[in-house]
Design an enzyme around this catalytic site. Structure first.
Site, short mmCIF file in Angstrom:
data_model
loop_
_atom_site.label_atom_id
_atom_site.label_comp_id
_atom_site.label_asym_id
_atom_site.label_seq_id
_atom_site.Cartn_x
_atom_site.Cartn_y
_atom_site.Cartn_z
CB SER A 1 4.35 0.46 1.31
OG SER A 1 4.99 0.93 2.53
CG ASP B 1 -7.47 11.71 0.38
OD1 ASP B 1 -8.18 11.05 -0.52
OD2 ASP B 1 -7.17 11.58 1.54
CE LYS C 1 3.58 -3.61 4.76
NZ LYS C 1 4.30 -2.57 5.67
#
Length: 424
Positions: A298, A309, A323
């Site tokens: 999460s 990224d 999740k």
């Protein structure tokens, strides 16, 4: 007469077009009414079943109980994270994100329809008993968890402080399921722990994204900076997530302002961007290694995805839990609530995390350990120890570079990064 016949072909075309339009409109209307008719027919079936149960079941029934059961069933059919919560369960759910709650100290979820430990929280009864991310809970106090909902499982695992609960665990690479008896405790989570792991490397462990973890992290960064930290190892292993707002705030400490940290996409393909709000100038340039494992979920995955990224951090460890869906809690009129999945998270580069997880840049599996001992004679001394120390309030992070191969790999990578930077 010639005048009338001259316009006859034009009139025929017009009437044909009008007929087609009318037919299409009627077809669509019939489809809409058919769809509504199907829905109402299903509601009629529900009402009929309710009537039969109320009037023919062998014993009198509690109307609220069977209606609650029906709503639970509806939510359970959607996905493992959508759920109906009665008033008591809803209160427990809202207390959990405040950083203090009763229970064992594990975050659970459904994986392949099996009740599974996402992560044990550090220094809690479950953590001290050796419960691990990925453990499957197949029984609670001897009763099967097959078809149990997450919220029902939470209610069974929680209870009065000092009372016992026994879970039966199936663990990968262990031949037989085994029982673990634990004593419930009031769990107070210190969300950030830190220390210096080397002369110039700060080691910071984020335990859970509870209220104001970003404030605690700022204090930890100041502390290791004052001791000469020129780089950070941030440990997200077994961090089950928490508040989205805190995931954004923590990410903002390491990213320039106005960068996309994560975005969501709902059913209507409406995109919502969540952007960084600026952080410490020093932290924007210092190298970072993130440690993750199958218990990182999460909010942990949001932070990991964003820093990975942007090339802001090197990720070391095992693939994360996966999740990354948005649940909104909708309060209902009687104090109950519906936790409903309304969107999915995506990393800044558009990677989907949900059900997939994040692959580390450097994959390092943890050493396999045998399950904990469970006979009563060996258990009593440990239970006495738990009675003395049920909470995790210390800010000092401990580590063992001999046993912890993932942390050792992270440290080696950070030294490599620092060496390459020095050469430049």
């Amino acid at each position: 007469m010639k005048f009338k016949f001259r316009f006859l072909p034009l009139l025929t075309v017009f009437l044909t077009i009008a007929l087609i339009i009318t037919s299409v409109a009627l077809f669509r209307s019939q489809n809409v009414y058919a769809a509504k008719a199907d829905k109402y027919q299903n509601l009629d079936i529900f009402t009929q079943a309710l009537y039969l149960i109320e009037n023919n079941y062998v014993e009198p029934v509690d109307d609220q109980k069977i209606i609650y059961g029906a709503i639970k069933g509806m939510a359970q059919e959607l996905d493992p994270h959508s759920a109906f919560m009665d008033p008591k369960t809803l209160t427990n759910f809202e207390v959990e994100t405040q950083g203090e709650f009763g229970g064992l100290g594990i975050t659970i979820g459904m994986k392949d329809k099996i009740l599974t430990v996402i992560a044990p929280l550090e220094d809690t009864p479950a953590f001290k008993k050796g419960i691990k991310a990925g453990d499957q809970i197949i029984k609670i106090d001897g009763k099967s968890t097959m078809d149990i909902t997450i919220d029902d499982a939470v209610n069974k695992l929680r209870g009065k402080e000092g009372t016992d609960v026994t879970i039966t665990v199936f663990r990968k690479n262990v031949e037989k399921p085994f029982d673990v008896k634990m004593k419930r405790a009031i769990i107070k989570i210190k969300s950030v722990k830190y220390t210096m792991i080397d002369k110039n490397i700060g080691y910071i462990r984020l335990i859970q994204f509870s209220n104001d973890i970003s404030g605690q992290l700022k204090d930890a960064l100041r502390a290791v900076d004052s001791q000469g930290a020129k780089a950070y190892i941030i440990d997200l292993r077994n961090n089950p997530g928490g508040l989205l707002t805190e995931a954004i705030s923590v990410s903002s400490l390491f990213l320039p302002s106005n960068e996309i940290v994560v975005y969501t996409m709902d059913r209507a393909q409406k995109r919502t961007d969540y952007k960084s709000n600026g952080g410490f100038s020093k932290e924007l340039t210092k190298p970072i290694v993130l440690l993750v494992n199958e218990g990182s979920a999460s909010a942990s995955e949001i932070l990991t995805g964003a820093l990975q990224d942007y090339g802001r951090a090197t990720v070391v460890g095992a693939k994360t839990y996966g999740k990354a869906s948005v649940q909104n809690v909708i309060h209902l009129a009687d104090g109950s609530g519906l936790k409903l999945t309304t969107a999915k998270y995506f990393t800044p580069k558009g990677r989907s995390i949900h059900g997939i997880g994040i692959e580390p840049d450097i994959k390092v599996e943890a050493k396999h350990e045998e399950p904990v001992a469970h006979d009563d004679k060996k258990e009593k001394p440990e239970e006495e120890e738990l009675d003395k120390d049920l909470t995790t309030n210390s800010s000092k992070a401990d580590f063992d570079l001999v046993k912890d191969v993932q942390l050792k790999a992270a440290l080696d990578k950070m030294k490599e990064i620092a060496g390459n930077a020095a050469k430049k």
